[in-house]
Design an enzyme around this catalytic site. Structure first.
Site, short mmCIF file in Angstrom:
data_model
loop_
_atom_site.label_atom_id
_atom_site.label_comp_id
_atom_site.label_asym_id
_atom_site.label_seq_id
_atom_site.Cartn_x
_atom_site.Cartn_y
_atom_site.Cartn_z
N HIS A 121 0.78 -4.50 -14.97
CA HIS A 121 2.16 -4.16 -15.35
C HIS A 121 2.44 -2.67 -15.17
O HIS A 121 1.57 -1.83 -15.40
CB HIS A 121 2.49 -4.63 -16.76
CG HIS A 121 1.67 -4.04 -17.87
ND1 HIS A 121 1.95 -2.83 -18.45
CD2 HIS A 121 0.58 -4.51 -18.52
CE1 HIS A 121 1.09 -2.58 -19.42
NE2 HIS A 121 0.22 -3.58 -19.47
N ASP A 174 4.81 -0.73 -16.75
CA ASP A 174 5.24 0.07 -17.91
C ASP A 174 4.06 0.47 -18.78
O ASP A 174 2.97 -0.11 -18.70
CB ASP A 174 6.26 -0.70 -18.75
CG ASP A 174 5.70 -2.03 -19.28
OD1 ASP A 174 5.01 -2.73 -18.51
OD2 ASP A 174 5.95 -2.36 -20.45
N GLU A 198 6.01 -5.31 -19.77
CA GLU A 198 4.98 -6.10 -20.44
C GLU A 198 4.86 -5.72 -21.91
O GLU A 198 4.66 -6.58 -22.78
CB GLU A 198 3.63 -5.89 -19.74
CG GLU A 198 2.53 -6.83 -20.19
CD GLU A 198 1.68 -6.27 -21.32
OE1 GLU A 198 0.80 -6.99 -21.83
OE2 GLU A 198 1.89 -5.10 -21.70
N GLU A 199 4.99 -4.44 -22.21
CA GLU A 199 4.68 -3.94 -23.55
C GLU A 199 5.72 -4.28 -24.60
O GLU A 199 5.42 -4.30 -25.79
CB GLU A 199 4.48 -2.43 -23.51
CG GLU A 199 3.34 -1.95 -22.61
CD GLU A 199 1.97 -2.27 -23.15
OE1 GLU A 199 1.87 -3.01 -24.15
OE2 GLU A 199 0.97 -1.81 -22.58
#
Length: 486
Positions: free
Chosen positions: A77, A79, A146-147
């Site tokens: 990902h 981010d 994702e986070e």
């Protein structure tokens, strides 16, 4: 600072990591990093495109002699979690991460490092750029957000990916091969209140909880670390019980997937209670620091006088709020009965804010068992609703069910033993990996997750082992060389 990073081995990987960390890439603010990756793929003359939600996909043909192997999808990902120490002057929207090397570890100067998941992204970039590394046909999937919601993985439609095997490069212990993960759901409690005028004859104080280690609210939840929101609530609860403390405002924690390291509150106390309040405050602070001395040796709980605020919370609302947070579960809720030492279900009280008539509590509830996740979420909902809050669930995502018969798992186990002369640990983790979500639209894709050793992810203490990255890079190359045939 970043120059020494570029001289580390493997040079190709570390240079891509340094390039990546020069680009701001907060969750939900990935425009710059998306364009960075798109430009990178196109500069190599590779098939490069973005899907409907903003994920970036790049494809590269197999090297000579590897055309008969299954296609590998490499996934990471874009981010990163943006956290910084309170005394660090840094703008995540405009500045690149400032890195340095210390005793075989790469660290950042007062901020998160972004090794989660930047090392994975850099790995994929180095493989795409190389003209000498043998590999099957490659498909790179760079997901967004994702986070803070996994919206990139959730929005990836069926039939976009062509790979047979997915290697998720997003775990944090180099001796582990991950075959399963927890799902999660955001629990949000909100209510309004009518601010009350500040009573006469009072003193105002600022309360500050800081110095906690923080960390990943999934991977680190079992370590017994302090939660700044729970510590602050304990201080205020006992102050209210004994000295009629009024709360003016609270600002604690940050992102849901980070264990809260700091909390700030502004309160008022009757002047007549000054001496007893300060004495009892210090006693309770000493008790809490003693309880957490091993896990949190830098914990600081301080009290300082300040300007009297304009308004405070009413005692009725305040009592219900403090009791609800006190009762709400935080930390490990249940351990897995089927996998040794695996957290099954947990909750992180990640964010608390109270100001100008608005109260908000944000939690992230995780479990590898969906029914247990929902059960704990409803337990939290019940507690907060009894205190007059409106509670909502959002961002629900599934876990990833282990497949012990995975063909790529056998490849990784065999190559790990050949390379490192020991057996890897085959595990499931309590973090949220994108594999479970991706598997909904790609149920036949064989998936595995692994990565280098990263400590303190989601906190300014985040650091990645140089030696571990070297070990991990060797492992990646051998996996590609030994990809199963079609």
């Amino acid at each position: 600072m970043n120059t020494e990073i570029r001289n580390l081995l493997p040079i190709a990987l570390w240079n891509k990591f340094a390039d990546l960390n020069a680009v701001p890439r907060a969750s939900k603010k990935e425009e710059q990093v998306r364009q960075f990756i798109i430009n990178f793929g196109k500069s190599l003359g590779l098939e490069t495109f973005s899907d409907t939600v903003g994920n970036v996909i790049i494809r590269k043909l197999a090297t000579a002699g590897m055309e008969d192997r299954k296609m590998i999808t490499l996934q990471s990902h874009l981010d990163m979690v943006h956290q910084k120490n309170a005394n660090t002057d840094f703008d995540f929207d405009t500045q690149g991460i400032e890195m340095f090397v210390e005793e075989n570890w790469v660290k950042a100067n007062g901020t998160t490092l972004g090794a989660d998941n930047g090392i994975g992204v850099a790995t994929i970039m180095a493989l795409l750029e190389s003209n000498t590394i043998p590999h099957p046909a490659l498909e790179a999937l760079f997901t967004i957000d994702e986070e803070t919601g996994m919206t990139g993985a959730m929005g990836l439609e069926a039939n976009v990916l062509k790979g047979d095997i997915l290697l998720n490069l997003d775990t944090e212990e180099d001796d582990e091969i991950d075959i399963g993960c927890a799902g999660g759901v955001d629990v949000t409690a909100e209510r309004s209140y009518n601010p009350k005028p500040v009573p006469r004859g009072i003193l105002a104080y600022e309360v500050l909880v800081k110095g906690l280690r923080g960390g990943h609210s999934g991977m680190d939840i079992h370590k017994g670390l302090g939660n700044a929101n729970k510590i602050m609530n304990r201080m205020l609860y006992h102050g209210t019980e004994n000295h009629n403390v009024y709360i003016s405002e609270i600002d604690g924690g940050g992102l849901r997937n980070a264990i809260p390291r700091e909390s700030f509150a502004k309160i008022v106390v009757d002047k007549a209670h000054k001496q007893d309040f300060e004495k009892n405050f210090d006693e309770l602070a000493t008790t809490i620091k003693s309880e957490l001395l091993v896990q949190e040796p830098q914990l600081s709980i301080t009290l300082s006088t300040c300007k009297v605020p304009e308004s405070v919370m009413g005692l009725g609302v305040q009592e219900k709020f403090l009791k609800a947070v006190y009762a709400a579960h935080n930390g490990v809720y249940a351990m897995s009965p089927s996998m040794s030492d695996l957290v099954e279900t947990s909750n992180n009280i990640a964010r608390i804010s109270a100001r100008n008539g608005s109260l908000k509590i944000g939690c992230l509830t995780r479990s590898s068992v969906n029914s247990a996740k929902i059960d704990l979420a409803h337990a939290l909902k019940s507690v907060f609703e009894l205190a007059g809050f409106e509670v909502s669930f959002s961002g629900d995502y599934p876990g990833w069910k282990p497949n012990p018969d995975s063909l790529i798992l056998e490849v990784l186990k065999e190559q790990y033993e050949i390379l490192f002369k020991e057996k890897p640990k085959v595990v499931a983790c309590h973090a949220g990996l994108e594999c479970g979500i991706l598997g909904q639209n790609y149920p036949d894709m064989d998936m595995i997750s692994f990565g280098p050793t990263i400590h303190g992810a989601h906190s300014p203490d985040e650091t990645v082992s140089v030696a571990s990255v070297q070990k991990y890079w060797r492992f990646v190359l051998e996996i590609l060389k030994n990809t199963p045939k079609k």
